[in-house]
Design a protein around this motif. Sequence first.
Motif, PDB file in Angstrom:
ATOM      1  N   LEU A  53       0.594  -0.772  -0.226  1.00  0.00           N
ATOM      2  CA  LEU A  53      -0.343  -0.286  -0.068  1.00  0.00           C
ATOM      3  C   LEU A  53       1.370   0.885  -0.383  1.00  0.00           C
ATOM      4  CD1 LEU A  53      -2.631   0.956   0.297  1.00  0.00           C
ATOM      5  CD2 LEU A  53      -2.439   1.292   2.692  1.00  0.00           C
ATOM      6  N   VAL A  54       0.323   2.518  -0.581  1.00  0.00           N
ATOM      7  CA  VAL A  54       1.173   3.491  -0.651  1.00  0.00           C
ATOM      8  C   VAL A  54       0.387   4.700  -1.361  1.00  0.00           C
ATOM      9  CG1 VAL A  54       2.719   4.576  -2.484  1.00  0.00           C
ATOM     10  CG2 VAL A  54       3.010   1.944  -2.893  1.00  0.00           C
ATOM     11  N   THR A  55       0.780   5.521  -0.299  1.00  0.00           N
ATOM     12  CA  THR A  55       0.106   6.366  -0.556  1.00  0.00           C
ATOM     13  C   THR A  55       0.166   7.681  -1.346  1.00  0.00           C
ATOM     14  OG1 THR A  55       2.086   7.658   0.776  1.00  0.00           O
ATOM     15  CG2 THR A  55      -0.098   7.239   2.122  1.00  0.00           C
ATOM     16  N   GLY A  56      -0.340   8.266  -1.806  1.00  0.00           N
ATOM     17  CA  GLY A  56      -0.619   8.935  -3.635  1.00  0.00           C
ATOM     18  C   GLY A  56       0.844  10.620  -2.946  1.00  0.00           C
ATOM     19  N   THR A  57       0.431  11.020  -2.680  1.00  0.00           N
ATOM     20  CA  THR A  57       2.077  12.417  -1.659  1.00  0.00           C
ATOM     21  C   THR A  57       2.296  11.665  -0.598  1.00  0.00           C
ATOM     22  OG1 THR A  57       0.678  13.838  -0.715  1.00  0.00           O
ATOM     23  CG2 THR A  57       0.247  13.930  -3.166  1.00  0.00           C
ATOM     24  N   LEU A  58       3.680  11.931  -0.292  1.00  0.00           N
ATOM     25  CA  LEU A  58       4.449  12.077   0.566  1.00  0.00           C
ATOM     26  C   LEU A  58       4.075  12.970   1.605  1.00  0.00           C
ATOM     27  CD1 LEU A  58       7.471  11.587  -0.411  1.00  0.00           C
ATOM     28  CD2 LEU A  58       6.756   9.902   0.533  1.00  0.00           C
ATOM     29  N   GLY A  59       3.270  13.759   1.237  1.00  0.00           N
ATOM     30  CA  GLY A  59       2.787  15.278   1.455  1.00  0.00           C
ATOM     31  C   GLY A  59       1.940  14.638   3.199  1.00  0.00           C
ATOM     32  N   GLU A  60       1.479  13.874   2.668  1.00  0.00           N
ATOM     33  CA  GLU A  60       0.001  12.943   3.366  1.00  0.00           C
ATOM     34  C   GLU A  60       0.481  12.407   4.538  1.00  0.00           C
ATOM     35  OE1 GLU A  60      -2.402   9.809   1.045  1.00  0.00           O
ATOM     36  OE2 GLU A  60      -1.463  10.991  -0.128  1.00  0.00           O
ATOM     37  N   LEU A  61       1.726  11.806   4.624  1.00  0.00           N
ATOM     38  CA  LEU A  61       2.168  11.103   5.969  1.00  0.00           C
ATOM     39  C   LEU A  61       2.829  12.939   7.113  1.00  0.00           C
ATOM     40  CD1 LEU A  61       4.525   8.715   3.621  1.00  0.00           C
ATOM     41  CD2 LEU A  61       2.201   8.386   4.893  1.00  0.00           C
ATOM     42  N   THR A  62       1.799  12.281   8.119  1.00  0.00           N
ATOM     43  CA  THR A  62       1.839  13.377   9.084  1.00  0.00           C
ATOM     44  C   THR A  62       1.953  12.429  10.620  1.00  0.00           C
ATOM     45  OG1 THR A  62      -0.551  13.880   8.756  1.00  0.00           O
ATOM     46  CG2 THR A  62       0.726  15.146   7.783  1.00  0.00           C
ATOM     47  N   GLY A  63       2.614  11.712  10.492  1.00  0.00           N
ATOM     48  CA  GLY A  63       3.203  11.420  11.812  1.00  0.00           C
ATOM     49  C   GLY A  63       4.394  11.548  12.520  1.00  0.00           C
ATOM     50  N   PRO A  64       3.871  11.182  13.529  1.00  0.00           N
ATOM     51  CA  PRO A  64       5.067  11.897  14.594  1.00  0.00           C
ATOM     52  C   PRO A  64       5.997  11.473  14.298  1.00  0.00           C
ATOM     53  CG  PRO A  64       4.315   9.767  15.588  1.00  0.00           C
ATOM     54  CD  PRO A  64       3.232   9.961  14.293  1.00  0.00           C
ATOM     55  N   GLN A  65       7.141  12.452  14.491  1.00  0.00           N
ATOM     56  CA  GLN A  65       9.222  13.062  14.400  1.00  0.00           C
ATOM     57  C   GLN A  65       9.550  12.410  15.938  1.00  0.00           C
ATOM     58  OE1 GLN A  65       9.848  16.402  12.184  1.00  0.00           O
ATOM     59  NE2 GLN A  65       7.701  16.791  11.958  1.00  0.00           N
ATOM     60  N   HIS A  66       9.208  12.919  16.699  1.00  0.00           N
ATOM     61  CA  HIS A  66       9.498  12.125  17.918  1.00  0.00           C
ATOM     62  C   HIS A  66       9.616  12.234  19.296  1.00  0.00           C
ATOM     63  CE1 HIS A  66      13.315  15.266  16.460  1.00  0.00           C
ATOM     64  NE2 HIS A  66      12.272  15.972  15.852  1.00  0.00           N
ATOM     65  N   GLY A  67       9.637  11.402  20.308  1.00  0.00           N
ATOM     66  CA  GLY A  67       8.219  10.990  21.197  1.00  0.00           C
ATOM     67  C   GLY A  67       8.018   9.413  20.753  1.00  0.00           C
TER      68      GLY A  67
ATOM     69  N   VAL B 136       5.515   5.518  20.159  1.00  0.00           N
ATOM     70  CA  VAL B 136       4.629   5.646  19.450  1.00  0.00           C
ATOM     71  C   VAL B 136       4.286   4.386  19.815  1.00  0.00           C
ATOM     72  CG1 VAL B 136       3.813   5.160  17.129  1.00  0.00           C
ATOM     73  CG2 VAL B 136       4.888   7.499  17.671  1.00  0.00           C
ATOM     74  N   GLU B 137       2.744   4.204  20.402  1.00  0.00           N
ATOM     75  CA  GLU B 137       2.043   2.381  20.367  1.00  0.00           C
ATOM     76  C   GLU B 137       2.257   1.802  19.163  1.00  0.00           C
ATOM     77  OE1 GLU B 137      -0.289  -0.274  23.259  1.00  0.00           O
ATOM     78  OE2 GLU B 137       0.366   1.875  23.747  1.00  0.00           O
ATOM     79  N   LEU B 138       2.345   1.198  18.493  1.00  0.00           N
ATOM     80  CA  LEU B 138       2.104   0.801  17.165  1.00  0.00           C
ATOM     81  C   LEU B 138       0.586  -0.459  17.762  1.00  0.00           C
ATOM     82  CD1 LEU B 138       4.333  -0.305  15.101  1.00  0.00           C
ATOM     83  CD2 LEU B 138       3.334   1.676  14.695  1.00  0.00           C
ATOM     84  N   PRO B 139      -0.858  -0.875  16.718  1.00  0.00           N
ATOM     85  CA  PRO B 139      -1.063  -1.229  17.325  1.00  0.00           C
ATOM     86  C   PRO B 139      -0.964  -2.657  16.766  1.00  0.00           C
ATOM     87  CG  PRO B 139      -2.352  -0.154  14.832  1.00  0.00           C
ATOM     88  CD  PRO B 139      -0.836   0.183  15.938  1.00  0.00           C
ATOM     89  N   LEU B 140      -1.175  -3.443  17.365  1.00  0.00           N
ATOM     90  CA  LEU B 140      -1.137  -5.285  18.052  1.00  0.00           C
ATOM     91  C   LEU B 140      -1.357  -5.406  16.112  1.00  0.00           C
ATOM     92  CD1 LEU B 140      -0.255  -7.498  19.686  1.00  0.00           C
ATOM     93  CD2 LEU B 140      -2.760  -8.557  19.668  1.00  0.00           C
ATOM     94  N   ARG B 141      -1.983  -5.367  15.212  1.00  0.00           N
ATOM     95  CA  ARG B 141      -2.266  -5.578  13.823  1.00  0.00           C
ATOM     96  C   ARG B 141      -1.091  -5.245  12.676  1.00  0.00           C
ATOM     97  NH1 ARG B 141      -2.611  -5.699   9.858  1.00  0.00           N
ATOM     98  NH2 ARG B 141      -2.657  -3.324   9.304  1.00  0.00           N
ATOM     99  N   LEU B 142      -0.327  -4.292  13.458  1.00  0.00           N
ATOM    100  CA  LEU B 142       1.004  -3.706  12.600  1.00  0.00           C
ATOM    101  C   LEU B 142       2.661  -4.611  13.464  1.00  0.00           C
ATOM    102  CD1 LEU B 142       0.132   0.049  11.802  1.00  0.00           C
ATOM    103  CD2 LEU B 142       0.038  -2.286  10.104  1.00  0.00           C
ATOM    104  N   TRP B 143       2.018  -5.087  14.894  1.00  0.00           N
ATOM    105  CA  TRP B 143       3.557  -5.166  15.591  1.00  0.00           C
ATOM    106  C   TRP B 143       3.258  -6.092  16.380  1.00  0.00           C
ATOM    107  CZ3 TRP B 143       8.469  -5.502  14.538  1.00  0.00           C
ATOM    108  CH2 TRP B 143       9.541  -5.625  15.944  1.00  0.00           C
ATOM    109  N   TRP B 144       3.384  -7.246  16.286  1.00  0.00           N
ATOM    110  CA  TRP B 144       3.080  -8.383  17.133  1.00  0.00           C
ATOM    111  C   TRP B 144       3.496  -8.733  18.180  1.00  0.00           C
ATOM    112  CZ3 TRP B 144       4.354 -10.021  11.914  1.00  0.00           C
ATOM    113  CH2 TRP B 144       3.349  -9.666  10.617  1.00  0.00           C
ATOM    114  N   ASN B 145       4.099  -7.777  18.990  1.00  0.00           N
ATOM    115  CA  ASN B 145       5.003  -8.431  20.180  1.00  0.00           C
ATOM    116  C   ASN B 145       4.387  -7.434  21.383  1.00  0.00           C
ATOM    117  OD1 ASN B 145       7.429  -7.401  21.550  1.00  0.00           O
ATOM    118  ND2 ASN B 145       8.650  -8.085  20.045  1.00  0.00           N
ATOM    119  N   PRO B 146       4.324  -7.798  22.288  1.00  0.00           N
ATOM    120  CA  PRO B 146       4.133  -7.424  23.821  1.00  0.00           C
ATOM    121  C   PRO B 146       4.539  -6.510  23.932  1.00  0.00           C
ATOM    122  CG  PRO B 146       5.032  -9.258  24.495  1.00  0.00           C
ATOM    123  CD  PRO B 146       5.165  -9.353  22.534  1.00  0.00           C
ATOM    124  N   HIS B 147       5.844  -5.840  23.335  1.00  0.00           N
ATOM    125  CA  HIS B 147       6.248  -4.420  23.709  1.00  0.00           C
ATOM    126  C   HIS B 147       6.201  -3.473  22.161  1.00  0.00           C
ATOM    127  CE1 HIS B 147       7.997  -5.963  27.025  1.00  0.00           C
ATOM    128  NE2 HIS B 147       8.072  -6.907  26.255  1.00  0.00           N
TER     129      HIS B 147
END
Length: 115
Positions: free
Chosen positions: A21-35, A37-48
């Motif tokens: 899956l690829v976004t149409g533009t890189l500009g729409e990627l507005t996630g955090p830069q610092h600090g 971040v907790e990924l949902p279990l669907r994206l990272w299958w680790n208890p941590h």
Amino acid sequence: MPATARDTPVAHLARPHRPVLVTGTLGELTGPQHGLVELPLRLWWNPHRTFDLDQPTMRLWLYENVLREAVRVDELRRHLHGPTLIRLWPELNLPRGVRAAWEARHPALRRATAR
């Protein structure tokens, strides 16, 4: 933001039976830069599932996993940051299909690798 035709999976695979899956533009990627971040279990299958974006290795891990595992555009938008993705691109350990799909849609990533 609704998905557009440019947000649809392309012919590349992240792994068997998983289109990239690829976004149409890189500009729409507005996630955090610092600090933290907790990924949902669907994206990272680790208890941590918390990543400290201020630690370079953890930041790379988060980006690699989100790029490989995302199945909804909002997951990409929420967790990735466009300028950070360009900066990290040459260092990311990604399946060939993921790299090819993103570079085909976003030439800035291909140029980042060429530097």
